[in-house]
Design a protein around this motif. Structure first.
Motif, PDB file in Angstrom:
ATOM      1  N   ASP A 255       3.143   1.586  17.576  1.00  0.00           N
ATOM      2  CA  ASP A 255       3.907   0.252  18.134  1.00  0.00           C
ATOM      3  C   ASP A 255       3.337  -0.960  17.665  1.00  0.00           C
ATOM      4  OD1 ASP A 255       5.690  -1.015  19.408  1.00  0.00           O
ATOM      5  OD2 ASP A 255       4.483  -1.430  21.234  1.00  0.00           O
ATOM      6  N   LEU A 256       1.845  -0.659  17.259  1.00  0.00           N
ATOM      7  CA  LEU A 256       1.191  -1.847  16.599  1.00  0.00           C
ATOM      8  C   LEU A 256       1.165  -2.068  15.234  1.00  0.00           C
ATOM      9  CD1 LEU A 256      -1.132  -4.024  17.409  1.00  0.00           C
ATOM     10  CD2 LEU A 256      -2.836  -2.318  16.860  1.00  0.00           C
ATOM     11  N   ILE A 257       1.536  -3.293  14.738  1.00  0.00           N
ATOM     12  CA  ILE A 257       1.461  -3.814  13.319  1.00  0.00           C
ATOM     13  C   ILE A 257       0.307  -4.427  13.245  1.00  0.00           C
ATOM     14  CG2 ILE A 257       2.741  -5.232  11.761  1.00  0.00           C
ATOM     15  CD1 ILE A 257       5.235  -4.526  13.121  1.00  0.00           C
ATOM     16  N   VAL A 258      -0.653  -4.159  12.297  1.00  0.00           N
ATOM     17  CA  VAL A 258      -1.696  -4.959  11.853  1.00  0.00           C
ATOM     18  C   VAL A 258      -1.565  -5.820  10.592  1.00  0.00           C
ATOM     19  CG1 VAL A 258      -4.332  -5.042  11.229  1.00  0.00           C
ATOM     20  CG2 VAL A 258      -3.056  -3.299  12.914  1.00  0.00           C
ATOM     21  N   LEU A 259      -1.425  -7.355  10.729  1.00  0.00           N
ATOM     22  CA  LEU A 259      -0.986  -7.976   9.720  1.00  0.00           C
ATOM     23  C   LEU A 259      -2.222  -8.582   9.139  1.00  0.00           C
ATOM     24  CD1 LEU A 259       1.732  -8.489   8.991  1.00  0.00           C
ATOM     25  CD2 LEU A 259       1.758 -10.548  10.310  1.00  0.00           C
ATOM     26  N   ASP A 260      -2.550  -8.522   7.961  1.00  0.00           N
ATOM     27  CA  ASP A 260      -3.650  -9.310   7.178  1.00  0.00           C
ATOM     28  C   ASP A 260      -3.134 -10.351   6.696  1.00  0.00           C
ATOM     29  OD1 ASP A 260      -5.272 -10.229   5.129  1.00  0.00           O
ATOM     30  OD2 ASP A 260      -6.384  -8.221   5.078  1.00  0.00           O
ATOM     31  N   VAL A 261      -3.566 -11.752   7.029  1.00  0.00           N
ATOM     32  CA  VAL A 261      -2.889 -13.125   6.800  1.00  0.00           C
ATOM     33  C   VAL A 261      -3.793 -13.543   5.562  1.00  0.00           C
ATOM     34  CG1 VAL A 261      -1.702 -13.201   8.632  1.00  0.00           C
ATOM     35  CG2 VAL A 261      -3.884 -14.227   8.718  1.00  0.00           C
ATOM     36  N   ARG A 262      -4.631 -13.165   5.041  1.00  0.00           N
ATOM     37  CA  ARG A 262      -5.195 -13.497   3.872  1.00  0.00           C
ATOM     38  C   ARG A 262      -4.377 -13.496   2.789  1.00  0.00           C
ATOM     39  NH1 ARG A 262     -10.381  -9.991   3.475  1.00  0.00           N
ATOM     40  NH2 ARG A 262      -8.837  -8.385   3.862  1.00  0.00           N
ATOM     41  N   GLU A 263      -4.984 -13.824   1.481  1.00  0.00           N
ATOM     42  CA  GLU A 263      -4.452 -13.824   0.158  1.00  0.00           C
ATOM     43  C   GLU A 263      -4.456 -12.324  -0.623  1.00  0.00           C
ATOM     44  OE1 GLU A 263      -2.333 -16.143  -1.038  1.00  0.00           O
ATOM     45  OE2 GLU A 263      -2.898 -17.378   0.855  1.00  0.00           O
ATOM     46  N   ARG A 264      -3.884 -12.108  -1.290  1.00  0.00           N
ATOM     47  CA  ARG A 264      -3.595 -10.916  -1.993  1.00  0.00           C
ATOM     48  C   ARG A 264      -4.985 -10.368  -2.582  1.00  0.00           C
ATOM     49  NH1 ARG A 264      -0.039  -7.440  -3.009  1.00  0.00           N
ATOM     50  NH2 ARG A 264       1.813  -8.557  -2.712  1.00  0.00           N
ATOM     51  N   GLU A 265      -5.688 -11.309  -3.378  1.00  0.00           N
ATOM     52  CA  GLU A 265      -6.768 -10.864  -3.724  1.00  0.00           C
ATOM     53  C   GLU A 265      -7.895 -10.266  -2.552  1.00  0.00           C
ATOM     54  OE1 GLU A 265     -10.443 -12.597  -6.575  1.00  0.00           O
ATOM     55  OE2 GLU A 265      -8.786 -13.924  -6.098  1.00  0.00           O
ATOM     56  N   ALA A 266      -7.924 -10.989  -1.634  1.00  0.00           N
ATOM     57  CA  ALA A 266      -8.938 -10.702  -0.481  1.00  0.00           C
ATOM     58  C   ALA A 266      -8.227  -9.271  -0.112  1.00  0.00           C
ATOM     59  CB  ALA A 266      -8.833 -11.704   0.304  1.00  0.00           C
ATOM     60  N   TYR A 267      -7.101  -9.036   0.126  1.00  0.00           N
ATOM     61  CA  TYR A 267      -6.585  -7.966   1.009  1.00  0.00           C
ATOM     62  C   TYR A 267      -6.889  -6.691  -0.053  1.00  0.00           C
ATOM     63  CZ  TYR A 267      -2.996  -4.850   2.460  1.00  0.00           C
ATOM     64  OH  TYR A 267      -2.344  -3.464   3.012  1.00  0.00           O
ATOM     65  N   GLU A 268      -6.677  -6.948  -1.286  1.00  0.00           N
ATOM     66  CA  GLU A 268      -6.872  -5.756  -2.228  1.00  0.00           C
ATOM     67  C   GLU A 268      -8.475  -5.055  -2.307  1.00  0.00           C
ATOM     68  OE1 GLU A 268      -4.669  -6.373  -5.697  1.00  0.00           O
ATOM     69  OE2 GLU A 268      -2.825  -6.216  -4.708  1.00  0.00           O
ATOM     70  N   THR A 269      -9.253  -6.309  -2.158  1.00  0.00           N
ATOM     71  CA  THR A 269     -10.885  -6.086  -2.362  1.00  0.00           C
ATOM     72  C   THR A 269     -11.193  -5.272  -1.095  1.00  0.00           C
ATOM     73  OG1 THR A 269     -11.151  -8.314  -3.459  1.00  0.00           O
ATOM     74  CG2 THR A 269     -12.958  -7.391  -2.249  1.00  0.00           C
ATOM     75  N   ARG A 276      -0.819  -4.435   7.121  1.00  0.00           N
ATOM     76  CA  ARG A 276      -0.078  -4.949   6.006  1.00  0.00           C
ATOM     77  C   ARG A 276      -0.297  -6.267   5.601  1.00  0.00           C
ATOM     78  NH1 ARG A 276       5.874  -4.548   8.911  1.00  0.00           N
ATOM     79  NH2 ARG A 276       5.883  -2.361   9.864  1.00  0.00           N
ATOM     80  N   LEU A 277      -0.090  -6.814   4.482  1.00  0.00           N
ATOM     81  CA  LEU A 277      -0.631  -8.002   3.871  1.00  0.00           C
ATOM     82  C   LEU A 277       0.906  -9.015   4.019  1.00  0.00           C
ATOM     83  CD1 LEU A 277      -2.067 -10.027   2.253  1.00  0.00           C
ATOM     84  CD2 LEU A 277      -1.155  -9.023   0.328  1.00  0.00           C
ATOM     85  N   LEU A 278       0.594 -10.205   4.662  1.00  0.00           N
ATOM     86  CA  LEU A 278       1.546 -11.319   4.838  1.00  0.00           C
ATOM     87  C   LEU A 278       0.685 -12.570   4.761  1.00  0.00           C
ATOM     88  CD1 LEU A 278       4.401 -12.621   5.072  1.00  0.00           C
ATOM     89  CD2 LEU A 278       4.399 -11.924   7.515  1.00  0.00           C
ATOM     90  N   VAL A 340     -13.141   0.524   5.875  1.00  0.00           N
ATOM     91  CA  VAL A 340     -12.206  -0.786   4.972  1.00  0.00           C
ATOM     92  C   VAL A 340     -11.754   0.253   3.893  1.00  0.00           C
ATOM     93  CG1 VAL A 340     -12.712  -2.745   3.427  1.00  0.00           C
ATOM     94  CG2 VAL A 340     -14.138  -2.342   5.408  1.00  0.00           C
ATOM     95  N   LYS A 341     -10.630  -0.127   3.764  1.00  0.00           N
ATOM     96  CA  LYS A 341      -9.675   0.345   2.499  1.00  0.00           C
ATOM     97  C   LYS A 341      -9.333  -0.710   1.679  1.00  0.00           C
ATOM     98  CE  LYS A 341      -5.361   2.977   1.624  1.00  0.00           C
ATOM     99  NZ  LYS A 341      -4.155   3.488   2.438  1.00  0.00           N
ATOM    100  N   SER A 342      -9.538  -0.325   0.265  1.00  0.00           N
ATOM    101  CA  SER A 342      -9.251  -1.305  -0.941  1.00  0.00           C
ATOM    102  C   SER A 342      -7.918  -0.994  -1.585  1.00  0.00           C
ATOM    103  CB  SER A 342     -10.412  -1.319  -1.884  1.00  0.00           C
ATOM    104  OG  SER A 342     -10.479  -0.006  -2.515  1.00  0.00           O
ATOM    105  N   GLY A 343      -7.370  -1.849  -2.357  1.00  0.00           N
ATOM    106  CA  GLY A 343      -6.158  -1.700  -3.026  1.00  0.00           C
ATOM    107  C   GLY A 343      -5.187  -2.317  -2.484  1.00  0.00           C
TER     108      GLY A 343
END
Length: 346
Positions: A255-269, A276-278, A340-343
């Motif tokens: 039931d939990l959505i984890v939302l990364d609100v940083r920019e794409r480069e930081a997310y992929e690092t 999820r990235l938003l 931590v997961k990258s990509g």
């Protein structure tokens, strides 16, 4: 007279009240001390009637507007103040009635065009015009060393030498001084020739105050500070601990959505597994497509925990009533040694 001095670092503010009528004024309030002023007034049975800024501050965030909003009372400044939210504009010689106390306005331009001092009984609240062992600087917007010389040597330094000097700044923890002591010991006041004083003031080469741009913007316009926005957002959302999130991610809580609100480069690092990235800058534009179910529990996180707090507050305003923010950020997650997961994939 009820008198309370409140220090915020080197900044000084004052609560002054009349014992008999229980009426008070706050002079040069700092926004982080609002609850303290209210607490002091309540403790002494005082009703705050006026909120006074001695000038447009460039080195701290004024609490006058927020206190005025909470209490429904006027903000008082000199008529030269650029602030649009001033309710009562005063001029040289005007008096404010604080119960049986009389607060007399003395216009003292120099540090800023709108600088003024307030004389209340045996005390002179000098703002940044006269400090203990120094004077206000004149190299900030509307500063004028010629005007400061006149304000000092042709005005307040001619007042009763026993008057206690209560400045808006005191970095040495001295509390107060007197006009007589400042005339005798203040290094800047030993330059009693106009040309010498002006040259000295123009040669000080002082560093700029911390947060000057934000302080001037906020104090001149009534706009909010970044700290205010963050505090207001934090008051609207609950938080989740790092360890709790780690356990929920490992349990694959559906039931939990984890939302990364940083920019794409930081997310992929490197990001939290299953996140999820938003990016925060796209939140309002993509929320209907990316988050179609407003009943889901959504956790936002960023690098340090600030942007994610704003994002969670925005989601709550948009109707996502189960939105929470991570207590910390990706930096704290990494420092805790959590996975931590990258990509580009969650």
């Amino acid at each position: 007279m009820v008198f309370e001095q409140v220090a915020t670092g080197g900044c000084q503010s004052y609560l002054v009240g009349c014992n008999e009528t229980c009426v008070a004024a706050v002079i040069d309030p700092e926004i982080s001390q609002i609850d303290r002023y209210l607490g002091l007034a309540a403790r002494d049975g005082l009703r705050i009637r006026y909120l006074i800024d001695t000038h447009t501050h460039a080195d701290h965030f004024s609490g006058t507007r927020e206190l005025a909003r909470q209490l429904g009372i006027p903000v008082v400044m000199h008529r030269e103040s650029p602030a649009p939210f001033v309710d009562m504009r005063v001029d040289d010689g005007d008096m404010l009635l604080v119960g049986h106390l009389r607060a007399r306005v003395i216009h003292t331009p120099g540090h800023t065009r709108d600088s003024m001092c307030l004389m209340v009984e045996d005390r002179l609240f000098t703002g940044d015009t006269l400090l203990i062992g120094a004077t206000g600087r004149t190299d900030l917007p509307t500063g004028d060393p010629e005007a400061l010389f006149d304000s000092l040597f042709r005005n307040i330094l001619r007042l009763d030498p026993t008057l206690r000097v209560q400045p808006a700044h005191d970095y040495q923890g001295l509390g107060s001084s007197t006009i007589a002591r400042e005339l005798a010991e203040n290094p800047r006041l030993q330059k009693r020739d106009r040309a010498a004083f002006v040259e000295m003031m123009r040669s000080l080469n002082l560093t700029m105050p911390t947060h000057m741009t934000e302080a001037l913007r906020s104090n001149m316009s009534g706009g909010k500070t970044v700290a205010q926005l963050l505090a207001e957002a934090a008051a609207k959302v609950p938080f989740m601990a790092l360890a709790d999130l780690k356990a929920r991610v490992e349990a694959e809580e559906g039931d939990l959505i984890v939302l990364d609100v940083r920019e794409r480069e930081a997310y992929e690092t490197g990001h939290i597994p299953r996140a999820r990235l938003l990016p925060r800058g796209q939140l309002e534009l993509r929320v209907n497509h990316d988050l179609p179910d407003p009943t889901r529990r959504i956790l936002t996180y960023c690098e340090l925990g600030c942007i994610s707090t704003l994002a969670a507050a925005t989601l709550r305003e948009l109707g996502f009533q189960r939105a929470v923010a991570l207590d910390g950020g990706m930096q704290a997650w990494r420092e805790a040694g959590y996975p931590v997961k990258s990509g580009a994939k969650p």
